[in-house]
Structures are given as C-alpha cells and as structure tokens.
Design an enzyme around this catalytic site. Structure first.
Site, short mmCIF file in Angstrom:
data_model
loop_
_atom_site.label_atom_id
_atom_site.label_comp_id
_atom_site.label_asym_id
_atom_site.label_seq_id
_atom_site.Cartn_x
_atom_site.Cartn_y
_atom_site.Cartn_z
CG ASP A 1 -1.75 -1.23 1.36
OD1 ASP A 1 -2.29 -1.69 0.35
OD2 ASP A 1 -1.81 -1.77 2.48
CE LYS B 1 2.94 -2.21 -4.52
NZ LYS B 1 2.51 -1.90 -3.14
N GLY C 1 -4.01 -4.18 -4.54
CA GLY C 1 -5.03 -3.16 -4.78
C GLY C 1 -4.36 -1.84 -5.05
CG HIS C 2 -1.53 -1.34 -7.71
ND1 HIS C 2 -0.72 -1.30 -6.61
CD2 HIS C 2 -1.07 -2.33 -8.48
CE1 HIS C 2 0.20 -2.24 -6.72
NE2 HIS C 2 0.00 -2.89 -7.85
CD GLN D 1 0.70 -8.70 -2.73
OE1 GLN D 1 1.51 -9.41 -3.28
NE2 GLN D 1 -0.49 -8.50 -3.22
P1 GDP Z 1 -0.45 0.60 -3.83
O1 GDP Z 1 -1.12 -0.71 -3.64
O2 GDP Z 1 0.99 0.55 -3.41
O3 GDP Z 1 -0.64 1.18 -5.20
O4 GDP Z 1 -1.11 1.62 -2.80
P2 GDP Z 1 -2.65 1.95 -2.64
O5 GDP Z 1 -3.23 2.32 -3.93
O6 GDP Z 1 -3.34 0.91 -1.83
O7 GDP Z 1 -2.55 3.18 -1.65
C1 GDP Z 1 -2.11 4.37 -2.03
C2 GDP Z 1 -3.22 5.37 -1.80
O8 GDP Z 1 -2.67 6.62 -1.54
C3 GDP Z 1 -4.11 5.59 -3.01
O9 GDP Z 1 -5.40 5.91 -2.60
C4 GDP Z 1 -3.46 6.77 -3.72
O10 GDP Z 1 -4.35 7.52 -4.51
C5 GDP Z 1 -2.99 7.56 -2.55
N1 GDP Z 1 -1.76 8.32 -2.77
C6 GDP Z 1 -0.68 7.97 -3.52
N2 GDP Z 1 0.28 8.91 -3.40
C7 GDP Z 1 -0.21 9.86 -2.55
C8 GDP Z 1 0.32 11.06 -2.01
O11 GDP Z 1 1.45 11.44 -2.26
N3 GDP Z 1 -0.47 11.74 -1.13
C9 GDP Z 1 -1.72 11.35 -0.80
N4 GDP Z 1 -2.42 12.09 0.06
N5 GDP Z 1 -2.26 10.22 -1.30
C10 GDP Z 1 -1.50 9.48 -2.15
#
Ligand code: GDP
Length: 438
Positions: A13, A16, A40-41, A224
C-alpha cells in the site's frame, strides 16, 4: 538504462499504483510478476479514482502492453469484472492486456479453503485478504494447481481436478463447512472463463523476450511490499510470493540482468494491514491522524490500516534485499500539521541494540524502538513541486530519510494526482526520460 522495476519497499500500500502510472507512458511493456487479486492499486487522474487488482497500472496508457506474468494468480471472475469496469470507461483493455498461459488460476475451492482456514485460526489468523492466494500458491507447489492454459484443455483440467481430489481436497473442504464442486460444474465454468479470457492469453515469456531482443523498455511492477516477501518477510505474517526484486526473473522468465534499476516505493510514514509485528506502530493520536488524513483503509478489503512512523531499519533491509537504487517517497503531504515527526533508527530487543530485521517475527514483536525525533511543519505540501519550496523542517526530514535508509530519493509525492509530484534534479528517473520538476 532501459528496464526499470518499481516495487514496494514496506508492507504494501505504498502508492505503487501512482508511481507506475506516472512512469508507464515511457515504457513499452508493464509486467506484473507475482501476487493476484490481493493487490489493490489506486490510480487517480482527471478527477477520477481507478482501483486495480490484477491488472498492471500501465493499462491507462495507449501503446503500452500490460502483462500478467507466469508467477501471478488469476481469479477469473474478479479479473473479468475488472476488465469490464475498465472497458466501460472506454479503455481498450483487449488491445492492451496480455495474460500468461502459465499463470495459475484461483479456483472456487481455493476461496473456500482461505476463508475456512482464517476462521479456524481465530486469534492466530494471518489476516489474509481471503482471496484464495495462499491455497492457490500451495496447490501450485504441490503440483495440482490449475493454470490458465488448462482452462482450454478439458483433459488437463480433469487431471488437476482429480489429483486435487485424491490429495483429500474434498475432505478438507468438508471439514471447513465448504463443498467441492463437481468435475462437470468446473468444466462448464472453465469453458465460460476461457471464452472471454482466451483472446487475451498468450505466452507472455515469449512476448517479453521479444521486447528484450528489440530493446523495448519494460517496467516490472511489484505488488504488496518487500517486507511481506514469503522468504524474507516477518514469516508467517507474509504473503505467499516473492515480492522483492528477486521475484521478477522467477515470476516472468526474464534473466536477472534484465532488471537494470530498481525504484522502491515507500510512504513517508508506515502502515500495515492485518496481523504481524509493527515496531513503530502508533496507537495514539498521531497514528489516528495519519489514518484519517492519509485515508488509510484497504483498497482490497476496506480494513483500517495500522499506522506508525517511518522505520529506517526496515527500509534499509528492503533496500539491501532488493538492490533498491532509489526511493519514491509517497504521501509526504500527510505529515503536515504534526508537531513532531519520528523516524525509527534502531530496535532494542531483550536489551540488545539491533539494526536489522530479526529472523523471527516474535523477536520483532518484542522490539523497543529507538526513535529520532524531528521538528514537524504546519504548511500544506500539496502544491509544492520542487524541493527548494518545501518548509525547512520538511527538507531536514527528507535528508534524514535518505541518510538513514542509505538510499537517494528519486521522487517525492505530495498528493494522489499525477501532477502532485516532485522529481528532484539528478533523480534516477531522469535516465528514464522523466524531467526534474526543479
Ligand atoms: P499501492 O497498492 O501501493 O498502489 O497503494 P494503494 O493504492 O493501496 O494506496 C495508495 C493510496 O494513496 C491511493 O489511494 C493513492 O491515490 C494515494 N496516494 C498515492 N500517493 C499519494 C500522495 O502522495 N499523497 C496522498 N495524500 N495520497 C496518495
């Protein structure tokens, strides 16, 4: 440099999805090498939020082929729903997505086993997403897993089904209050899945080899995080695949040297979903604030994430494990308004100072954290586009992260949107055609 890996450097999370989406237009192929619908991206652009589970975050870009590789798992029902959701938004998924014939399929009985095991384990539960990941990877290792190619070959599917039955699967399911579907029912389901998915399936190993031969750029997308790696994470509180950069050649059938550079994505603080040790977890008001401001609720499960401080010990371990060349630090905006920000710099376990992750999860569970406390800042960062415009305390914090993680920063994200990004001059990403924001 042509090929780049973008992987999680924490417990998942990390954001990515945003980083891969940002980089994707510069690559010809974006390939997922492990995991399944437990990923879950979230990608945000044009004022819309798009959630992806199986499909690589490159899917939003025309001209980019998105590959789901042999080391991944497919849940056909969920994948089809995801494809249809994207197609309804006008995204040409059929042209852009390719699924490996070698990927394994999460069968209905894997879902039954996963839910049943977690319910039985009660307080010892790992906190899995209950998406059948562990049971499907177990079946693969036990050699009665069903592969995507088997969906089109009734005789192969029958052989796997019968092998699973003779290994006592029906009895295991029954003991958990679940039932094994009949062979006839499974054959009918497989035919339906293949009808829709078949045209998207191919030998993706061959596809990637052709890209390597032609010098077309490949982005390897992790799911992950490195700290959830089945071999190198806090076992048993891990996922069932090799999440680190080492999983890339294994999961895609490309030579290790194809992974030329590695970017590790890390939040400016830390979160974890489910059970397992989390030494720098903050149960107090700071942790609550991080959860609320950072909207730390799972994309896949909706579960509130546990929140805490950036752990430089864990970050250094991830950097070394995956040969991370630079970090992309996300959600930096979330730290604004905290009077003080903390970084875990070491652990104390049974009175001994420890600067790496111990092999046994219960040792990490007992770890006391040695913190370095830094001054916070009140200014919002959403509109900042270059390091020089950051408040002084925020600059100091970033400098300490680089020093303590022993890794330079390639990107700092200050909001979910593509545009809310700082790329410092000299960033590794400049080698991949990303311009510094200065
Ligand atoms: P992933 O699985 O690594 O892609 O991560 P997730 O998508 O589960 O979680 C990342 C969350 O943080 C998503 O809702 C993104 O839109 C949000 N996000 C990503 N970068 C930033 C940031 O720099 N600031 C904020 N406030 N939200 C972010």
């Amino acid at each position: 440099m042509t090929h780049l890996a973008v992987i999680g450097a924490q417990w998942g999370d990390e954001g990515k999805g945003k980083v891969v989406d940002l980089l994707s237009p510069r690559f010809s192929v974006v390939a997922r090498y492990q995991g399944g619908p437990n990923a879950g991206h979230t990608v945000v652009f044009g004022g819309k939020t798009h959630a992806l589970h199986h499909i690589p975050s490159g899917i939003f870009h025309p001209g980019v082929t998105s590959v789901i590789g042999p080391g991944t798992l497919i849940d056909p029902e969920r994948l089809l729903a995801e494809i249809e959701g994207l197609a309804a938004q006008g995204i040409e998924v059929d042209q852009r997505l390719r699924i490996s014939l070698r990927s394994h399929v999460i069968m209905p009985w894997h879902l039954g086993l996963d839910g049943g095991y977690e319910a039985r384990l009660e307080e010892q539960a790992i906190g899995t997403t209950r998406r059948g990941i562990g049971p499907a990877y177990s079946a693969k290792m036990e050699r009665f897993g069903v592969r995507v190619a088997d969906l089109a070959r009734p005789e192969e599917l029958a052989a796997r089904y019968r092998a699973a039955r003779s290994m006592g699967l029906a009895e295991r399911l029954e003991a958990l209050g679940e039932t094994m579907p009949t062979e006839q029912a499974i054959q009918a389901t497989a035919r339906q899945w293949w009808q829709r998915l078949g045209p998207l399936c191919c030998d993706t190993t061959d596809l990637l080899h052709a890209a390597l031969r032609d010098g077309r750029a490949i982005l390897f997308e992790g799911a992950q995080g490195t700290l959830l790696d089945v071999d190198h994470g806090s076992y048993p509180f891990v996922t069932s695949s090799s999440t680190g950069a080492g999983g890339i050649p294994a999961g895609l059938g490309v030579p290790p040297r194809a992974v030329e550079q590695v970017v590790g994505v890390a939040k400016a603080y830390l979160t974890r979903v489910g059970a397992g040790p989390f030494p720098s977890e903050d149960d107090g008001s700071a942790g609550q604030r991080l959860r609320q401001v950072g909207k730390e609720f799972g994309t896949t499960t909706g579960r509130p994430r546990r929140c805490g401080w950036f752990d430089a010990v864990a970050a250094r371990y991830a950097v070394r494990l995956s040969g991370i060349d630079a970090l992309a630090l996300t959600k930096f905006d979330v730290l604004s308004g905290l009077p003080e920000v903390r970084i875990a710099v070491a652990y104390e376990i049974d009175g001994e100072r420890c600067e790496t992750l111990p092999a046994v999860a219960s040792d990490l569970e007992r770890a006391e954290v040695v913190y370095e406390d830094l001054e916070g800042w009140s200014e919002p960062l959403e509109h900042v586009r270059c390091l020089a415009d950051l408040p002084r305390a925020a600059r100091v914090y970033l400098d300490r992260i680089e020093e303590l993680a022993e890794c330079p920063l390639a990107l700092v994200s200050v909001g979910p949107d593509r545009t809310q990004t700082i790329v410092p001059g000299g960033s590794l990403l400049e080698d991949f055609g990303v311009e510094a924001t200065r």
